[in-house]
Design a protein around this motif. Structure first.
Motif, PDB file in Angstrom:
ATOM      1  N   LEU A  33      50.127  34.395  19.918  1.00 24.37           N
ATOM      2  CA  LEU A  33      48.797  33.994  20.179  1.00 24.37           C
ATOM      3  C   LEU A  33      48.393  32.715  20.796  1.00 24.37           C
ATOM      4  N   LYS A  34      49.109  31.499  20.346  1.00 24.78           N
ATOM      5  CA  LYS A  34      49.050  30.380  20.789  1.00 24.78           C
ATOM      6  C   LYS A  34      49.448  30.277  22.393  1.00 24.78           C
ATOM      7  N   LYS A  35      50.613  31.072  22.842  1.00 22.92           N
ATOM      8  CA  LYS A  35      51.168  31.014  23.988  1.00 22.92           C
ATOM      9  C   LYS A  35      50.127  31.756  24.938  1.00 22.92           C
ATOM     10  N   HIS A  36      49.635  32.703  24.381  1.00 23.59           N
ATOM     11  CA  HIS A  36      48.515  33.586  25.196  1.00 23.59           C
ATOM     12  C   HIS A  36      47.361  32.653  25.378  1.00 23.59           C
ATOM     13  N   SER A  37      46.874  32.083  24.585  1.00 18.74           N
ATOM     14  CA  SER A  37      45.784  31.161  24.623  1.00 18.74           C
ATOM     15  C   SER A  37      46.135  29.798  25.588  1.00 18.74           C
ATOM     16  N   GLN A  38      47.319  29.477  25.519  1.00 19.80           N
ATOM     17  CA  GLN A  38      47.602  28.354  26.607  1.00 19.80           C
ATOM     18  C   GLN A  38      47.660  28.985  28.061  1.00 19.80           C
ATOM     19  N   ASP A  39      48.229  30.355  27.881  1.00 18.07           N
ATOM     20  CA  ASP A  39      48.365  30.942  29.456  1.00 18.07           C
ATOM     21  C   ASP A  39      46.866  31.016  30.179  1.00 18.07           C
ATOM     22  N   ASP A  40      45.895  31.263  29.224  1.00 13.31           N
ATOM     23  CA  ASP A  40      44.516  31.786  29.611  1.00 13.31           C
ATOM     24  C   ASP A  40      44.162  30.298  30.058  1.00 13.31           C
ATOM     25  N   ILE A  41      44.338  29.527  29.175  1.00 12.77           N
ATOM     26  CA  ILE A  41      43.790  27.988  29.451  1.00 12.77           C
ATOM     27  C   ILE A  41      44.283  27.275  30.984  1.00 12.77           C
ATOM     28  N   ASN A  42      45.618  27.726  31.116  1.00 11.26           N
ATOM     29  CA  ASN A  42      46.219  27.306  32.407  1.00 11.26           C
ATOM     30  C   ASN A  42      45.851  28.128  33.625  1.00 11.26           C
ATOM     31  N   PHE A  43      45.300  29.478  33.420  1.00 10.92           N
ATOM     32  CA  PHE A  43      44.817  30.370  34.474  1.00 10.92           C
ATOM     33  C   PHE A  43      43.517  29.751  34.627  1.00 10.92           C
ATOM     34  N   LEU A  44      42.573  29.365  33.825  1.00 10.97           N
ATOM     35  CA  LEU A  44      41.275  28.803  34.123  1.00 10.97           C
ATOM     36  C   LEU A  44      41.409  27.512  34.780  1.00 10.97           C
TER      37      LEU A  44
END
Length: 83
Positions: A33-44
């Motif tokens: 979950l943390k990895k996917h959250s970080q991926d979302d932040i990076n995408f934004l």
């Protein structure tokens, strides 16, 4: 994310897992979950940077157009009439 981890932690007694298995599963889910959250932040962040770059390009195009119009106007005077 925290809610998912918390709900899993409170439902382990239903699964009858050992403490070691619970900790492993909790860490695995939390890490994913943390990895996917970080991926979302990076995408934004990348999306915002691209938007800023496009805005800058538009501003440069507009300035270039304005400069070209000014230079063209300066070249011709009222005295320079063709026929």
């Amino acid at each position: 994310m925290n809610e998912i981890v918390q709900k899993m932690g409170t439902s382990f007694h239903i699964l009858e897992m050992s403490l070691e298995q619970e900790e492993y599963l909790t860490e695995m889910v939390h890490g994913a979950l943390k990895k996917h959250s970080q991926d979302d932040i990076n995408f934004l962040e990348v999306t915002q940077l691209l938007d800023q770059a496009l805005t800058s390009v538009d501003q440069l195009k507009q300035l270039n157009t304005e400069n070209n119009n000014c230079e063209t106007a300066d070249i011709f005077d009222d005295e320079d009439e063709l026929f």
